[in-house]
Design an enzyme around this catalytic site. Structure first.
Site, PDB file in Angstrom:
ATOM      1  N   ASN A  72     -39.565  30.033 -34.817  1.00 35.82           N
ATOM      2  CA  ASN A  72     -38.875  31.158 -35.433  1.00 35.82           C
ATOM      3  C   ASN A  72     -39.175  31.152 -36.939  1.00 35.82           C
ATOM      4  O   ASN A  72     -38.707  30.282 -37.663  1.00 35.82           O
ATOM      5  CB  ASN A  72     -37.367  31.025 -35.174  1.00 35.82           C
TER       6      ASN A  72
ATOM      7  N   HIS B 120     -38.137  40.058 -32.201  1.00 38.11           N
ATOM      8  CA  HIS B 120     -37.995  38.853 -33.020  1.00 38.11           C
ATOM      9  C   HIS B 120     -38.159  37.620 -32.129  1.00 38.11           C
ATOM     10  O   HIS B 120     -37.620  37.564 -31.018  1.00 38.11           O
ATOM     11  CB  HIS B 120     -36.609  38.864 -33.667  1.00 38.11           C
TER      12      HIS B 120
ATOM     13  N   CYS C  66     -33.051  37.149 -39.780  1.00 39.67           N
ATOM     14  CA  CYS C  66     -34.106  37.439 -38.805  1.00 39.67           C
ATOM     15  C   CYS C  66     -34.365  38.938 -38.662  1.00 39.67           C
ATOM     16  O   CYS C  66     -35.379  39.336 -38.103  1.00 39.67           O
ATOM     17  CB  CYS C  66     -33.784  36.797 -37.467  1.00 39.67           C
TER      18      CYS C  66
HETATM   19  C1  LIG Z   1     -30.293  26.507 -30.079  1.00 42.17           C
HETATM   20  C2  LIG Z   1     -30.506  26.696 -28.585  1.00 42.17           C
HETATM   21  C3  LIG Z   1     -31.976  26.548 -28.248  1.00 42.17           C
HETATM   22  C4  LIG Z   1     -29.727  25.616 -27.861  1.00 42.17           C
HETATM   23  O1  LIG Z   1     -29.879  25.804 -26.460  1.00 42.17           O
HETATM   24  P1  LIG Z   1     -28.605  25.704 -25.504  1.00 42.17           P
HETATM   25  O2  LIG Z   1     -29.123  25.812 -24.139  1.00 42.17           O
HETATM   26  O3  LIG Z   1     -27.626  26.736 -25.993  1.00 42.17           O
HETATM   27  O4  LIG Z   1     -28.115  24.248 -25.788  1.00 42.17           O
HETATM   28  P2  LIG Z   1     -26.679  23.751 -26.296  1.00 42.17           P
HETATM   29  O5  LIG Z   1     -26.501  24.141 -27.729  1.00 42.17           O
HETATM   30  O6  LIG Z   1     -25.660  24.186 -25.309  1.00 42.17           O
HETATM   31  O7  LIG Z   1     -26.888  22.229 -26.188  1.00 42.17           O
HETATM   32  C5  LIG Z   1     -27.067  21.605 -24.931  1.00 42.17           C
HETATM   33  C6  LIG Z   1     -27.242  20.130 -25.162  1.00 42.17           C
HETATM   34  O8  LIG Z   1     -28.522  19.900 -25.754  1.00 42.17           O
HETATM   35  C7  LIG Z   1     -28.343  19.091 -26.920  1.00 42.17           C
HETATM   36  N1  LIG Z   1     -29.386  19.438 -27.872  1.00 42.17           N
HETATM   37  C8  LIG Z   1     -29.330  20.339 -28.881  1.00 42.17           C
HETATM   38  N2  LIG Z   1     -30.501  20.338 -29.538  1.00 42.17           N
HETATM   39  C9  LIG Z   1     -31.291  19.438 -28.931  1.00 42.17           C
HETATM   40  C10 LIG Z   1     -32.614  19.005 -29.158  1.00 42.17           C
HETATM   41  N3  LIG Z   1     -33.375  19.501 -30.138  1.00 42.17           N
HETATM   42  N4  LIG Z   1     -33.119  18.082 -28.331  1.00 42.17           N
HETATM   43  C11 LIG Z   1     -32.388  17.561 -27.334  1.00 42.17           C
HETATM   44  N5  LIG Z   1     -31.130  17.925 -27.077  1.00 42.17           N
HETATM   45  C12 LIG Z   1     -30.601  18.858 -27.869  1.00 42.17           C
HETATM   46  C13 LIG Z   1     -26.955  19.397 -27.395  1.00 42.17           C
HETATM   47  O9  LIG Z   1     -26.473  18.353 -28.185  1.00 42.17           O
HETATM   48  C14 LIG Z   1     -26.206  19.524 -26.106  1.00 42.17           C
HETATM   49  O10 LIG Z   1     -25.911  18.246 -25.629  1.00 42.17           O
HETATM   50  P3  LIG Z   1     -24.493  17.955 -24.883  1.00 42.17           P
HETATM   51  O11 LIG Z   1     -24.523  18.856 -23.669  1.00 42.17           O
HETATM   52  O12 LIG Z   1     -24.571  16.528 -24.606  1.00 42.17           O
HETATM   53  O13 LIG Z   1     -23.434  18.371 -25.869  1.00 42.17           O
HETATM   54  C15 LIG Z   1     -30.008  28.084 -28.157  1.00 42.17           C
HETATM   55  O14 LIG Z   1     -28.606  28.119 -28.195  1.00 42.17           O
HETATM   56  C16 LIG Z   1     -30.544  29.203 -28.999  1.00 42.17           C
HETATM   57  O15 LIG Z   1     -31.730  29.485 -28.988  1.00 42.17           O
HETATM   58  N6  LIG Z   1     -29.678  29.915 -29.728  1.00 42.17           N
HETATM   59  C17 LIG Z   1     -30.073  31.049 -30.528  1.00 42.17           C
HETATM   60  C18 LIG Z   1     -30.773  30.546 -31.751  1.00 42.17           C
HETATM   61  C19 LIG Z   1     -31.345  31.613 -32.579  1.00 42.17           C
HETATM   62  O16 LIG Z   1     -31.945  32.516 -32.061  1.00 42.17           O
HETATM   63  N7  LIG Z   1     -31.206  31.508 -33.896  1.00 42.17           N
HETATM   64  C20 LIG Z   1     -31.868  32.291 -34.857  1.00 42.17           C
HETATM   65  C21 LIG Z   1     -31.241  33.588 -35.172  1.00 42.17           C
HETATM   66  S1  LIG Z   1     -31.720  34.858 -34.103  1.00 42.17           S
END
Ligand SMILES: CC(C)(COP(=O)(O)OP(=O)(O)OC[C@H]1O[C@@H](n2cnc3c(N)ncnc32)[C@H](O)[C@@H]1OP(=O)(O)O)[C@@H](O)C(=O)NCCC(=O)NCCS
Length: 334
Positions: free
Chosen positions: A285, A255, A115
């Site tokens: 993204n 980003h 990224c």
């Molecule tokens: C990926 C992201 C959106 C997840 O959000 P979060 O609030 O951290 O969510 P979690 O990973 O803690 O998951 C919470 C719950 O949602 C669930 N979940 C994950 N993806 C899901 C989806 N697409 N739809 C529904 N539920 C989902 C998980 O299984 C988890 O369930 P559980 O509590 O029963 O275990 C977030 O962590 C993020 O944006 N991370 C950075 C990603 C990024 O920027 N990557 C690129 C490089 S910069």
């Protein structure tokens, strides 16, 4: 830094026409439009027809940038491409783009920084202008993320889209241009966001395919926390070097990985919404594509004027961190 600054003198973008909405994803994995919107800010993303390579998106963005400035591909000295979805491992996507554009005298190479790919590529391209070695450098950020997404993994497949942006760098003729940059790597973060197979450590085999190892793997929460911290820290440190504060910025172009990351970073920097560019709702993204696509959105919205002080920022797999301070030179956006 030397007085011969590199200036962004043109910009082009390309996103595929085909759109994948959150409702489309609801049909593929157990997710909901509400979850995706509230956790990420993403409403839709543009996706290629399967089999469309990154170079094709990159060439379209590049042609737009060159045409806006009336520069022929044959005038280019160098092409630098940020991407983690190269058409193939080698030759580099820069070579493929050089051929497609018929940029006959340009050399080029790819930069792998996920990224932060566009900001790293821009940092590199700018050096060749600053030293006086080159006069016209094309810098591209392009990714076909759908080629490495596992549509059985709801935690990653909802986050990404495909897209490309390109900028032309030329020597600045006044006080505008790229003022400074600050890039960092924290390689210990590599295990939190990566593609396990397809490299020399785990070459492609029946086993790697069966185990679905040619797709993105991510520990979302870990990446999230690191991104929020660094997306604010790096710009702050870069500004301090120049005796500036976030209040001096006219625009923050970060980003686009998650609306909550951008909002949290903006809050830590004390920036009002009016100074923050967001288009993640439309594109998701696009990895190396996000920063130039966000610059294009700012130009669409007439929020980017000549002499504006702009901070570009990114955090990506690696981990990689990028920040760049730019006195905007102005591009023809008619
Ligand atoms: C990926 C992201 C959106 C997840 O959000 P979060 O609030 O951290 O969510 P979690 O990973 O803690 O998951 C919470 C719950 O949602 C669930 N979940 C994950 N993806 C899901 C989806 N697409 N739809 C529904 N539920 C989902 C998980 O299984 C988890 O369930 P559980 O509590 O029963 O275990 C977030 O962590 C993020 O944006 N991370 C950075 C990603 C990024 O920027 N990557 C690129 C490089 S910069």
């Amino acid at each position: 830094m030397s007085e011969r600054r590199a200036a962004i003198t043109s910009l082009g973008r390309y996103v595929p026409e085909r759109v994948m909405t959150n409702a489309d994803l609801e049909r593929l994995v157990e997710t909901s439009d509400e979850w995706i919107r509230s956790r990420t800010g993403i409403e839709r993303r543009h996706v290629v027809e399967p089999g469309t390579p990154t170079s094709e998106l990159a060439v379209r963005a590049a042609r737009e940038a060159l045409e806006r400035r009336g520069v022929a591909p044959s005038e280019l000295d160098l092409i630098v491409v940020g991407t983690v979805t190269p058409d193939m491992i080698f030759p580099s996507t820069a070579c493929l783009i050089q051929d497609k554009l018929k940029a006959t005298k340009a050399w080029g190479f790819d930069v792998s920084a996920a990224c932060s790919g566009f900001l790293y590529a821009l940092t590199l391209g700018a050096q060749f202008i600053q030293t006086g070695a080159h006069k016209k450098v094309l810098v591209i950020g392009a990714d076909v993320m759908t080629s490495i997404l596992d549509y059985r993994d709801r935690a990653t497949c909802v986050l990404f889209g495909d897209g490309a942006g390109a900028v032309l760098l030329e020597p600045s003729t006044d006080e505008t241009g790229i003022l400074d940059f600050m890039n960092e790597v924290d390689g210990a973060g590599g295990c939190h966001l990566y593609m396990p197979a397809g490299g020399s450590a785990r070459p492609a085999s029946h086993e790697t395919v069966d185990q679905r190892l040619h797709y993105i793997r991510q520990e979302g929460q870990h990446v999230f926390k690191y991104a929020v911290r660094k997306m604010a820290e790096a710009p702050k440190q870069l500004l301090e070097r120049h005796g500036l504060t976030p209040a001096d910025l006219d625009l923050f172009v970060a980003h686009q990985a998650n609306t909550r990351i951008i909002d949290a970073a903006a809050e830590r920097l004390g920036l009002p919404e009016a100074k923050v560019v967001k288009n993640i709702h439309e594109y998701g993204n696009t990895t190396a594509g996000t920063v130039p696509l966000a610059l294009a959105t700012a130009l669409d919205q007439k929020r980017l004027k000549r002499r504006d002080l702009v901070m570009l920022a990114s955090v990506g797999a690696g981990f990689t961190v990028g920040a760049m301070l730019v006195r905007w030179s102005g591009v023809d956006w008619s």
